[in-house]
Design a protein around this motif. Structure first.
Motif, short mmCIF file in Angstrom:
data_model
loop_
_atom_site.label_atom_id
_atom_site.label_comp_id
_atom_site.label_asym_id
_atom_site.label_seq_id
_atom_site.Cartn_x
_atom_site.Cartn_y
_atom_site.Cartn_z
N ARG A 202 0.84 -1.22 0.00
CA ARG A 202 0.00 0.00 0.00
C ARG A 202 0.87 1.26 0.00
NH1 ARG A 202 -5.64 -0.36 1.67
NH2 ARG A 202 -6.11 -2.37 2.68
N GLU A 203 1.88 1.26 0.85
CA GLU A 203 2.67 2.47 1.08
C GLU A 203 3.64 2.78 -0.04
OE1 GLU A 203 2.72 2.06 6.00
OE2 GLU A 203 4.49 1.51 4.80
N GLU A 204 4.29 1.73 -0.58
CA GLU A 204 5.39 1.94 -1.52
C GLU A 204 5.03 1.69 -2.98
OE1 GLU A 204 8.32 3.08 -0.61
OE2 GLU A 204 8.10 2.94 1.58
N ILE A 205 4.16 0.72 -3.23
CA ILE A 205 3.91 0.30 -4.61
C ILE A 205 2.65 0.92 -5.18
CG2 ILE A 205 3.46 -1.70 -6.09
CD1 ILE A 205 5.36 -3.30 -4.32
N VAL A 206 1.59 1.03 -4.38
CA VAL A 206 0.34 1.63 -4.85
C VAL A 206 0.56 3.03 -5.43
CG1 VAL A 206 -1.86 2.61 -4.07
CG2 VAL A 206 -1.29 0.22 -3.56
N PRO A 207 1.36 3.91 -4.79
CA PRO A 207 1.57 5.25 -5.37
C PRO A 207 2.17 5.20 -6.77
CG PRO A 207 2.24 5.24 -3.07
CD PRO A 207 1.96 3.81 -3.44
N VAL A 208 3.02 4.20 -7.03
CA VAL A 208 3.61 4.05 -8.37
C VAL A 208 2.56 3.54 -9.35
CG1 VAL A 208 5.40 2.91 -9.74
CG2 VAL A 208 5.88 3.59 -7.37
N LEU A 209 1.74 2.59 -8.90
CA LEU A 209 0.72 2.02 -9.78
C LEU A 209 -0.32 3.05 -10.19
CD1 LEU A 209 0.07 -1.48 -8.11
CD2 LEU A 209 1.58 -0.94 -10.03
N ARG A 210 -0.49 4.08 -9.37
CA ARG A 210 -1.47 5.12 -9.72
C ARG A 210 -1.11 5.81 -11.04
NH1 ARG A 210 -4.80 5.52 -5.54
NH2 ARG A 210 -4.01 5.34 -3.40
N ASN A 211 0.15 5.74 -11.43
CA ASN A 211 0.60 6.41 -12.65
C ASN A 211 0.29 5.61 -13.92
OD1 ASN A 211 1.83 8.58 -11.20
ND2 ASN A 211 3.56 7.24 -10.73
N TYR A 212 -0.16 4.37 -13.75
CA TYR A 212 -0.44 3.52 -14.91
C TYR A 212 -1.92 3.61 -15.28
CZ TYR A 212 4.09 1.23 -14.16
OH TYR A 212 5.42 0.96 -14.02
N PRO A 213 -2.22 3.73 -16.58
CA PRO A 213 -3.63 3.73 -17.00
C PRO A 213 -4.27 2.36 -16.88
CG PRO A 213 -2.19 3.79 -18.91
CD PRO A 213 -1.30 3.93 -17.71
N TYR A 214 -3.43 1.31 -16.92
CA TYR A 214 -3.93 -0.06 -16.88
C TYR A 214 -2.90 -0.91 -16.16
CZ TYR A 214 -6.37 -4.25 -18.52
OH TYR A 214 -7.07 -5.41 -18.58
N ILE A 215 -3.36 -1.77 -15.25
CA ILE A 215 -2.44 -2.54 -14.40
C ILE A 215 -2.73 -4.03 -14.57
CG2 ILE A 215 -1.66 -2.95 -12.02
CD1 ILE A 215 -3.02 -0.13 -11.40
N ARG A 216 -1.66 -4.80 -14.80
CA ARG A 216 -1.77 -6.26 -14.86
C ARG A 216 -0.95 -6.85 -13.71
NH1 ARG A 216 -1.63 -5.04 -20.36
NH2 ARG A 216 0.65 -5.08 -20.30
N ILE A 217 -1.59 -7.71 -12.92
CA ILE A 217 -0.94 -8.36 -11.78
C ILE A 217 -1.05 -9.86 -11.94
CG2 ILE A 217 -1.06 -8.73 -9.27
CD1 ILE A 217 -2.05 -5.88 -8.97
#
Length: 279
Positions: free
Chosen positions: A94-109
């Motif tokens: 939540r703290e470290e990775i979510v802020p980076v993922l916010r920059n992506y228009p589409y996320i694949r996990i």
């Protein structure tokens, strides 16, 4: 006496080798590079459960009886999992990775080796709370079809919810955990909306190739069952499957250190085994 003991160990290794080779050549499931001590223990468990005397007897039965083979596969691919397991990892995510993922228009996990799916639903809940789930696809894969069916159902024992709720709170949960499931008799079923962006599929880390590019790959407490050669092969698969600056999450007893790909990642958290792939 020592020679007899050595002879028995040698015969046992031969029998295990022949069993694994037979399963691979006939069914295509490859356990030949799994950690030996864990394999040995699980194989003997299946021998006794089938009321057999020898590993050779198990080989004969598994090659002629698909139901026996399926029971053996469940033994060999068994994994212990729970909702928000290792809450510190989810909190750090939540703290470290979510802020980076916010920059992506589409996320694949990719949840590789997802077992019965508890951590997949955990990730969906986390992403929903962070406002990212609508633009995310979660690919949940496992080699065990029976485990995948349980994951798809999203039904878990009610008795586990006390522990899962505690994990959720420690992982930074923002709501009441009980709002995500409905209790019925001795089970709970998780909200179907959590499944809307999940794709469940059979995938064998040992024999199958990459099938997409991902921003995040989670493979937690799976590699501990592989030997060094197989671990390196799977790390190659993960590295090739991650996008530049993509994130890799390993289990509490695993690490990227001392692997062939150690220099390919930046450490996000050594304690939680979170890493970012260098561009």
């Amino acid at each position: 006496m020592e020679n007899k003991h050595t002879d028995e160990e040698e015969r046992e290794k031969i029998e295990i080798g022949l069993l694994l080779e037979g399963i691979y050549r006939y069914y295509g499931f490859d356990f030949r590079n799994y950690a030996y001590s864990s394999l040995r223990r699980r194989i003997w468990h299946r021998v006794y459960s089938e009321k057999l005397q020898t590993i050779s007897g198990l080989q004969e039965k598994a090659l002629h009886d698909r139901a026996c083979l399926d029971r053996l596969l469940s033994d060999l691919s068994i994994s212990v999992t729970e909702m928000f397991r290792d809450p510190g990892m989810f909190l750090k995510f939540r703290e470290e990775i979510v802020p980076v993922l916010r920059n992506y228009p589409y996320i694949r996990i990719w949840h590789a080796g997802c077992s019965t799916g508890e951590e997949v639903y955990s990730m969906a809940i986390l992403l929903q709370e962070e406002g990212l789930y609508d633009r995310t696809r979660i690919y949940a894969t496992d080699m065990n079809q029976a485990s995948l069916e349980k994951a798809k159902a999203g039904v878990y024992p009610l008795e586990k919810m006390k522990q899962y709720t505690q994990n959720y709170i420690e992982a930074g949960g923002k709501q009441s955990f009980s709002s995500y499931y409905t209790a019925k008799y001795n089970s709970v079923i998780f909200d179907p909306s959590l499944k809307k962006n999940m794709i469940f599929a059979e995938h064998n880390l040992v024999t199958d190739r990459s099938f997409n590019e991902f921003q995040v790959i989670l493979c937690r407490n799976v590699l501990i069952y592989f030997n060094k050669e197989l671990q390196d092969r799977v790390h190659k698969l993960f590295y090739e499957s991650l996008s530049p600056n993509g994130f890799l999450a390993l289990g509490s007893k695993e690490s990227i250190h001392f692997t062939s790909y150690a220099d390919c990642y930046q450490v996000i958290s050594d304690r939680e085994n979170l890493y970012m792939k260098f561009t």
